[in-house]
Design a protein around this motif. Structure first.
Motif: not given
Length: 426
Positions: A108-109, A111-113, A115-116, A133, A196, A200
């Motif tokens: 979860a962490v 894939v969030t990074v 996207l950034l 990441q 990314g 997800v």
């Protein structure tokens, strides 16, 4: 460790569920095995796609930020180095809170990074985001191997870990191919953003598919207990050899695939970014060699399989020196097949050897493995800058020579130990 078969059910830890009296560990063809295999395959896809998302794009990153190959390589080395640093503490968390819980949180962490990452304003920020990441992804490899060692019957363990490693190869391949073609049309930022989004989807499917563990027993988070477990693993000569072998194999692989994009953009090849990305289709060979590692060990033994993997990798390195594209591609095929076979054999041997603290044993292997990746990526780029592709190949050959020497030493140690065993009385 698997829960004792006492005939009673137990419930321990955040991930724990009722443990039936009979051996309910999974086996090929049995309940849950396919779901488990697919879930961890997808986790492997997401891990390698994210971890190496910038590797095929390094020439474009260099051009965008006006930096050298060695500077751009830190977008790979930063991620793998952070993973190597955090994999041991993450494994301790998995011992306390459960393998599935930690793998889910890590993905979860990550894939969030992911996207950034496309919005990084400078090379420095890009490296920082990639390091975060990599640290998040540290929760995947050791926890996955510990999960398999606990939930899969021993005879199927090499094959199960091979499938997870095969997912790594598919993730590495698909991530590079997708980024190559997307970057050719829309640039490297859109390319890593696409990876990314794919990650997800893999993360969601992983959480929905992975069966709840039935043999997990929560461990302690006390530093003294963790330190004792790590010390015991490092005191085991076989585990030390396996850690070194994983690091050396990954030095070759990290160095070759960090630099190959630069080589193929230069004369005499001059390939466009999309074609260079498609070169990573050779990862399919790694998918096959990793998933068949169990049969290879069955025929040749662990050390025989490592010799074959090392020889195959060396042959590929030497072939890649040729100035013609077909021979370079054949060299990459052999390097990839040898690396993934060697990695699957060594990593499964770690899980088989460690009877307690499996997550820490796997974490130490993964730490060594990704230190090898980070070192190989940096040294490969430095060697390429100093001596061209021949310099990178020379670094790789030296690393494979180290694998052979360590394996020979292991064979000698095994013969000595066998001679010292007492002869049973008749």
């Amino acid at each position: 460790m698997p829960a004792a078969d006492t005939g009673a059910s137990t419930t321990v830890g955040a991930d724990a569920v009722t443990v039936p009296a009979q051996d309910s560990r999974m086996t090929p063809g049995g309940p849950g095995y396919r779901r488990m295999s697919l879930a961890l395959f997808l986790a492997g896809v997401a891990t390698f796609a994210l971890l190496y998302s910038t590797q095929a794009l390094l020439p474009l990153v260099s051009r965008d930020f006006a930096v050298s190959a060695s500077a751009a390589s830190w977008t790979v080395s930063g991620a793998t180095g952070a993973l190597a640093l955090f994999v041991l503490p993450m494994s301790a968390l998995s011992e306390r809170f459960g393998r599935r819980t930690l793998m889910t949180a890590s993905l979860a962490v990550a894939v969030t990074v992911g996207l950034l990452v496309p919005f990084a304003p400078s090379l420095g920020w890009l490296i920082v985001l990639r390091a975060v990441q990599g640290a998040a992804l540290a929760g995947l490899p050791a926890s996955a191997q510990a999960y398999l060692a606990e939930e899969v019957r021993p005879k199927a363990l090499v094959t199960a870990i091979g499938l997870f490693v095969a997912g790594n190869s598919v993730g590495g391949m698909s991530g590079r191919i997708i980024t190559g073609w997307v970057a050719q049309e829309w640039g490297w930022r859109v390319a890593v953003g696409t990876v990314g989004v794919i990650a997800v989807a893999c993360a969601v499917a992983f959480r929905l598919l992975l069966p709840a563990p039935k043999h997990f027993t929560a461990g302690s988070l006390r530093p003294r207990v963790l330190a004792r477990t790590v010390r015991d693993h490092l005191a085991n000569p076989l585990l030390r050899r396996l850690y070194a072998i994983g690091a050396l194999f990954m030095m070759v692989f990290g160095g070759v695939y960090t630099v190959i994009g630069y080589r193929l953009t230069e004369a005499p090849f001059g390939l466009p970014q999309g074609i260079i990305g498609s070169i990573f289709l050779v990862y399919l060979v790694g998918t096959v060699s990793a998933s068949t590692a169990g049969r290879l060990v069955g025929r040749l033994g662990r050390r025989g399989a490592l010799y074959l993997a090392g020889g195959t990798t060396t042959a590929g390195l030497l072939l890649s020196l040729a100035p013609t594209l077909p021979l370079v591609l054949l060299g990459l095929v052999l390097i990839t097949a040898g690396f993934f076979a060697g990695h699957a054999v060594a990593s499964s041997a770690v899980s088989h050897t460690a009877k307690e603290g499996r997550a820490q044993a796997s974490a130490l292997y993964q730490s060594a493995y990704y230190i090898g990746s980070s070192t190989g990526s940096t040294l490969g780029a430095v060697a390429f800058h100093a001596g061209g592709w021949a310099g990178t190949v020379g670094m790789g050959v030296l690393a494979v020579a180290g694998v052979v020497v360590i394996t020979l030493f292991g064979s000698r140690a095994a013969r000595v130990a066998a001679r010292r065993e007492p002869v049973p009385a008749h």
